[in-house]
Design a protein around this motif. Structure first.
Motif, PDB file in Angstrom:
ATOM      1  N   THR A 155     -28.039  14.653 -46.920  1.00 10.69           N
ATOM      2  CA  THR A 155     -27.509  15.944 -47.334  1.00 10.69           C
ATOM      3  C   THR A 155     -26.030  16.069 -46.987  1.00 10.69           C
ATOM      4  O   THR A 155     -25.234  16.584 -47.786  1.00 10.69           O
ATOM      5  N   GLY A 156     -25.646  15.591 -45.803  1.00  9.69           N
ATOM      6  CA  GLY A 156     -24.226  15.567 -45.462  1.00  9.69           C
ATOM      7  C   GLY A 156     -23.440  14.686 -46.410  1.00  9.69           C
ATOM      8  O   GLY A 156     -22.312  15.011 -46.809  1.00  9.69           O
ATOM      9  N   GLY A 157     -24.035  13.554 -46.820  1.00  4.48           N
ATOM     10  CA  GLY A 157     -23.387  12.685 -47.788  1.00  4.48           C
ATOM     11  C   GLY A 157     -23.210  13.359 -49.136  1.00  4.48           C
ATOM     12  O   GLY A 157     -22.177  13.188 -49.802  1.00  4.48           O
ATOM     13  N   HIS A 158     -24.211  14.119 -49.551  1.00  2.00           N
ATOM     14  CA  HIS A 158     -24.109  14.868 -50.804  1.00  2.00           C
ATOM     15  C   HIS A 158     -22.943  15.861 -50.720  1.00  2.00           C
ATOM     16  O   HIS A 158     -22.145  15.982 -51.668  1.00  2.00           O
ATOM     17  N   ALA A 159     -22.839  16.560 -49.600  1.00  2.00           N
ATOM     18  CA  ALA A 159     -21.734  17.504 -49.434  1.00  2.00           C
ATOM     19  C   ALA A 159     -20.381  16.791 -49.481  1.00  2.00           C
ATOM     20  O   ALA A 159     -19.418  17.303 -50.062  1.00  2.00           O
ATOM     21  N   LEU A 160     -20.308  15.605 -48.884  1.00  2.00           N
ATOM     22  CA  LEU A 160     -19.052  14.854 -48.930  1.00  2.00           C
ATOM     23  C   LEU A 160     -18.734  14.379 -50.340  1.00  2.00           C
ATOM     24  O   LEU A 160     -17.553  14.289 -50.726  1.00  2.00           O
ATOM     25  N   ARG A 161     -19.757  14.043 -51.124  1.00  3.38           N
ATOM     26  CA  ARG A 161     -19.511  13.717 -52.537  1.00  3.38           C
ATOM     27  C   ARG A 161     -18.819  14.888 -53.232  1.00  3.38           C
ATOM     28  O   ARG A 161     -17.877  14.700 -54.016  1.00  3.38           O
ATOM     29  N   MET A 162     -19.299  16.107 -52.969  1.00  2.00           N
ATOM     30  CA  MET A 162     -18.665  17.280 -53.570  1.00  2.00           C
ATOM     31  C   MET A 162     -17.219  17.419 -53.108  1.00  2.00           C
ATOM     32  O   MET A 162     -16.311  17.659 -53.909  1.00  2.00           O
ATOM     33  N   LEU A 163     -17.021  17.266 -51.800  1.00  4.11           N
ATOM     34  CA  LEU A 163     -15.679  17.424 -51.240  1.00  4.11           C
ATOM     35  C   LEU A 163     -14.725  16.390 -51.855  1.00  4.11           C
ATOM     36  O   LEU A 163     -13.681  16.750 -52.423  1.00  4.11           O
ATOM     37  N   TYR A 164     -15.080  15.100 -51.741  1.00  4.10           N
ATOM     38  CA  TYR A 164     -14.201  14.040 -52.243  1.00  4.10           C
ATOM     39  C   TYR A 164     -14.154  14.008 -53.766  1.00  4.10           C
ATOM     40  O   TYR A 164     -13.194  13.482 -54.347  1.00  4.10           O
ATOM     41  N   GLY A 165     -15.163  14.566 -54.415  1.00  2.67           N
ATOM     42  CA  GLY A 165     -15.156  14.637 -55.870  1.00  2.67           C
ATOM     43  C   GLY A 165     -14.322  15.778 -56.421  1.00  2.67           C
ATOM     44  O   GLY A 165     -14.238  15.953 -57.641  1.00  2.67           O
ATOM     45  N   GLY A 166     -13.714  16.581 -55.544  1.00  2.00           N
ATOM     46  CA  GLY A 166     -12.811  17.634 -55.981  1.00  2.00           C
ATOM     47  C   GLY A 166     -13.476  18.922 -56.415  1.00  2.00           C
ATOM     48  O   GLY A 166     -12.824  19.776 -57.020  1.00  2.00           O
ATOM     49  N   VAL A 167     -14.767  19.105 -56.095  1.00  3.10           N
ATOM     50  CA  VAL A 167     -15.448  20.345 -56.498  1.00  3.10           C
ATOM     51  C   VAL A 167     -14.706  21.561 -55.974  1.00  3.10           C
ATOM     52  O   VAL A 167     -14.512  22.554 -56.697  1.00  3.10           O
ATOM     53  N   PHE A 168     -14.236  21.510 -54.726  1.00  6.46           N
ATOM     54  CA  PHE A 168     -13.630  22.697 -54.127  1.00  6.46           C
ATOM     55  C   PHE A 168     -12.163  22.853 -54.498  1.00  6.46           C
ATOM     56  O   PHE A 168     -11.591  23.923 -54.277  1.00  6.46           O
ATOM     57  N   ASP A 169     -11.566  21.827 -55.065  1.00  3.15           N
ATOM     58  CA  ASP A 169     -10.251  22.001 -55.683  1.00  3.15           C
ATOM     59  C   ASP A 169     -10.403  22.651 -57.054  1.00  3.15           C
ATOM     60  O   ASP A 169      -9.606  23.507 -57.443  1.00  3.15           O
ATOM     61  N   ARG A 170     -11.439  22.249 -57.805  1.00  2.50           N
ATOM     62  CA  ARG A 170     -11.679  22.855 -59.118  1.00  2.50           C
ATOM     63  C   ARG A 170     -12.242  24.270 -58.989  1.00  2.50           C
ATOM     64  O   ARG A 170     -12.021  25.104 -59.876  1.00  2.50           O
ATOM     65  N   HIS A 171     -12.974  24.520 -57.892  1.00  2.55           N
ATOM     66  CA  HIS A 171     -13.623  25.823 -57.686  1.00  2.55           C
ATOM     67  C   HIS A 171     -13.301  26.312 -56.271  1.00  2.55           C
ATOM     68  O   HIS A 171     -14.160  26.320 -55.386  1.00  2.55           O
ATOM     69  N   PRO A 172     -12.066  26.726 -56.042  1.00  3.57           N
ATOM     70  CA  PRO A 172     -11.649  27.057 -54.666  1.00  3.57           C
ATOM     71  C   PRO A 172     -12.388  28.239 -54.058  1.00  3.57           C
ATOM     72  O   PRO A 172     -12.406  28.393 -52.840  1.00  3.57           O
ATOM     73  N   GLY A 173     -13.015  29.073 -54.893  1.00  2.00           N
ATOM     74  CA  GLY A 173     -13.764  30.203 -54.355  1.00  2.00           C
ATOM     75  C   GLY A 173     -15.210  29.904 -54.052  1.00  2.00           C
ATOM     76  O   GLY A 173     -15.938  30.777 -53.566  1.00  2.00           O
ATOM     77  N   ALA A 174     -15.648  28.668 -54.323  1.00  2.00           N
ATOM     78  CA  ALA A 174     -17.053  28.314 -54.108  1.00  2.00           C
ATOM     79  C   ALA A 174     -17.340  28.136 -52.625  1.00  2.00           C
ATOM     80  O   ALA A 174     -16.513  27.615 -51.867  1.00  2.00           O
TER      81      ALA A 174
END
Length: 323
Positions: free
Chosen positions: A194-213
């Motif tokens: 689960t931590g790895g999944h979260a890191l995929r989101m982080l390094y995949g730019g999810v929070f740059d594309r969706h900064p309010g998420a």
């Protein structure tokens, strides 16, 4: 002091009958005693659960469909959409019966990301649910994939969080587990996965594309708060394929929040507060898999300032979930 617990599982007998194999956690070692204890308490929303809450001073549980939820191997998009609507209607009725004691996270059919966004909007705007919870990957698809941007946009637009919980069926075999079944599940593998999944989101730019998420991780953040300095130091050595706008540490504690579920440890909580700050931490139990008394006793014994204790106990949840 008000106490809100935000990772508390329930089950629906009708869904269990529809998918009788879904509750089989495979190689996860579970004793018969705890299995009976959990099976008795998961579907109960009126007697054992409330008595346990009253006995231990828990004012509100934020309920979510127990693992694997809709992350069932091979569940079709049509089945997932129907199950999500059924589960969310069921949960909304339970919350409406006791709005003083319960709130809820929606189940979402990520087999079809557009349908998941539609169901999330219905669950939040019509049913009054406070966000969504999913159990790791959905048939091997992870939430950093561009196909899920429509779902992230809905979360951002509605200003509700996504709780990422372990429990999806395993995708592969790890040789390191051979002969060591104790490592499978909540002891180790679920946190890493689960931590790895979260890191995929982080390094995949999810929070740059969706900064309010906002993403919530249970179990003291699935190891991530204690890895922040290493994540940053190693990122500085990379030539990343997808450069981030900020160092990894920027996103943990802002976009990624944590709960204390399943980790009744004052020492671990103290470390998490030092690492990411009390504004990013919420109280949780992991009921009925964990003992409420252990969780509340550990929290009461943690060396926290009074403002930080109130933030973690209730005010962060009140703010994030608008309770």
């Amino acid at each position: 002091m008000r106490l809100i617990a935000v990772e508390e599982a329930f089950s629906i007998p009708e869904l269990d009958r529809r998918h009788p194999a879904a509750g089989d956690l495979g190689a996860v070692p579970i004793g018969r005693g705890i299995a009976r204890h959990v099976a008795e308490r998961l579907p109960d929303l009126t007697e054992l659960r409330l008595e346990d809450m009253d006995r231990n001073g828990v004012d509100v549980q934020v309920l979510s469909l127990g693992a694997p939820g809709l992350q069932i191997a091979g569940l079709s998009s049509a089945e997932a959409v129907a199950d999500a609507r059924f589960a969310n209607d069921y949960l909304a009725k339970a919350v409406a019966a006791r709005p003083d004691r319960f709130a809820g996270f929606a189940a979402v059919p990520l087999q079809d990301p557009e349908a998941a966004a539609v169901e999330l909007r219905r669950a939040v705007t019509e049913l009054g649910l406070r966000g969504a919870l999913v159990n790791d990957h959905t048939d091997g698809h992870y939430l950093d994939e561009p196909r899920f941007d429509v779902f992230w946009s809905a979360l951002e637009e509605l200003d509700v969080p996504l709780y990422l919980h372990p429990g999806a069926p395993p995708l592969d075999h790890w040789d390191v587990l051979e002969g060591s079944p104790e490592l499978v599940g909540p002891t180790w593998t679920w946190g890493v996965q689960t931590g790895g999944h979260a890191l995929r989101m982080l390094y995949g730019g999810v929070f740059d594309r969706h900064p309010g998420a906002r993403l919530i991780l249970g179990h003291m953040g699935e190891y991530l708060p204690f890895m922040i300095s290493r994540l940053d130091s190693r990122y500085r050595t990379m030539d990343p394929v997808r450069p981030l706008a900020q160092l990894p540490s920027h996103y943990i504690g802002t976009n990624i929040l944590i709960t204390v579920s399943g980790v009744p440890s004052p020492a671990a909580l103290a470390g998490a507060v030092l690492s990411i700050g009390a504004d990013a931490i919420l109280f949780a139990i992991d009921y009925p898999w964990e003992e409420t008394a252990s969780a509340t006793t550990a929290f009461a014994g943690a060396a926290l300032s009074e403002p930080d204790r109130h933030k973690i106990a209730h005010s962060n949840a009140e703010r994030l979930l608008r309770l």
